[in-house]
Design an enzyme around this catalytic site. Sequence first.
Site, PDB file in Angstrom:
ATOM      1  N   GLN A 181       0.817  -1.222   0.000  1.00  0.00           N
ATOM      2  CA  GLN A 181       0.000   0.000   0.000  1.00  0.00           C
ATOM      3  C   GLN A 181       0.844   1.263   0.000  1.00  0.00           C
ATOM      4  OE1 GLN A 181      -3.219   0.228  -0.396  1.00  0.00           O
ATOM      5  NE2 GLN A 181      -3.907  -1.862  -0.053  1.00  0.00           N
ATOM      6  N   CYS A 324      -9.911  -8.685   0.442  1.00  0.00           N
ATOM      7  CA  CYS A 324      -9.634 -10.117   0.525  1.00  0.00           C
ATOM      8  C   CYS A 324     -10.460 -10.779   1.617  1.00  0.00           C
ATOM      9  CB  CYS A 324      -8.166 -10.353   0.798  1.00  0.00           C
ATOM     10  SG  CYS A 324      -7.161  -9.104   0.048  1.00  0.00           S
TER      11      CYS A 324
END
Length: 385
Positions: A181, A324
Site C-alpha cells: 500500500q 480479501c
Amino acid sequence: MTVVPVYLDYAATTPLDARVAARMREVQTTAYFNPASNHAAGRQSAAVVLHAARQLGALLNVEPATLIWTSGATESNNLAILGVAKQRAHRGKHLITMRTEHKAVVDVFRALEKQGFDVTWLPPDREGRVSLATVESALRDDTQLVSIMHINNETGVVQDIEGIGKLCRPRGIIFHVDGAQSVGKVPLDLGSLPIDMMSMTAHKFYGPKGIGALFLADGTPLEPQMFGGGQQRRLRPGTLPVDLIAGFGEAAAAAAQTMDDDLAKLVALKNQLWVGIRDIDGVQLNSPETGGYPGILNVGVADIEGESLLLALEPLCVATGSACNSQSQEPSYVLRALGRTDPEAQSAIRFSLGRQSQQAEIDYAISSYRAAVEKLRALAPGAAV
Ligand SMILES: Cc1ncc(COP(=O)(O)O)c(C=O)c1O
C-alpha cells in the site's frame, strides 16, 4: 442498465493509468518474446524487462538487480517470509510480526507456526501503530526475521519502518516490509532505509494486476519457494510476463512524476470527506488522527452494521474489511486489534481515494453516507416513530 459506480475503493485496486495501458499494448505487439530466449527477439524482450526494472529501481533508489519479479504482493510476502525463515531455521526459529498485517502475511506466519516456528505477534496501540519499545522488547538472540507492513490497508496507519529497521540491522535480524500500500504512493528511498526486503504490487498504483516484485537487498539470505527454469537467479523461476512487467515499470515512472500532486490532492479530499461526516452522531474514526496515509479513511458508526451500510451506499464502491476478507462477515481482526469492540469493528467502512477521485465524488459520498446512516437508524427496531 449499467450502473456507473462512484469508485472509492482504490486500496483494493486501481484503474490502469493511460500511459501504462499504452506501453503494455506496444510491448504486446512488438516485444512478446521470451526474454530468456537466446536470439535477437528474446534479447529485445530482455531489454524491455531491464528498462522496467530501471524505472522501478529509479522510483525506489535501488539497483535493478535487487528486484525480483513475482505475481504480486501475496507471492512476494510468501517468498520473503518463507524464504528467510527456512534459510535461517538452523540458526533459530523465532520470528516477529504484527497482529494487524494483511492476510498475505498473517497466514504465512500461521503456516510457519504449524511447522514449529515460534512467532511473536506484536500488538498495535489504539491508532494502529507499533512502538519501537514494543518491537525492541520482543527481539531475542534467536530472532531471525521481523516483518512489519508500511501502510495498513484498512486504516492507512503508517509504521516507523526506518526505526524498526535500525533495531534489526545491528543485530543481524532480517527486516521485511509489506509495501503493497505504499510503493508508488509515498516517497520511499530503499537505497538508504535499513530494510532487507520489501513486497510490492503494480495494481495498487495504476499498474496491471498479476505482477509484483520483491526488493531483496544484496546478501539477504533467501531460499527459493518455487522450482523450475533458472530464471531470476533461480530465486523465482518462470517465464517473465514482459507486458505486465513493462506496465509495472511505466506505472513506477508515472508515480515518480505525479506523486507529490497525488498526495496533495488526497490530503484535501480526505479532509473534505472527514469534515463532511464527522458530526454524525456516533461516528468513530478508525484511521489515525494525524500522520496516516491520506488515501484511506476508515470510519465506524454506532448501532449500524457495515454490510447493511455497504448495500445502502450503492452505487458507491467502498469496503468493509479489506477486499480479501470481504466475503467473511467476521468483524475486522485489524480493528479488533486496535481495541474496537465487535459491533464497532462491524460498523466500519473504508473509503479509499486515488488519482482519479474528484471533489464531486466526495460530496456524493458524504451525502450518501449521511442518508444511509439515517435510513438504517430509522429502520432499526426501537427507532423513534
Ligand atoms: C497490505 C497488502 N499486502 C498484500 C496485498 C496482496 O497484494 P496482491 O493483490 O498483489 O497479491 C494487499 C492487497 O490487498 C495489501 O493491501
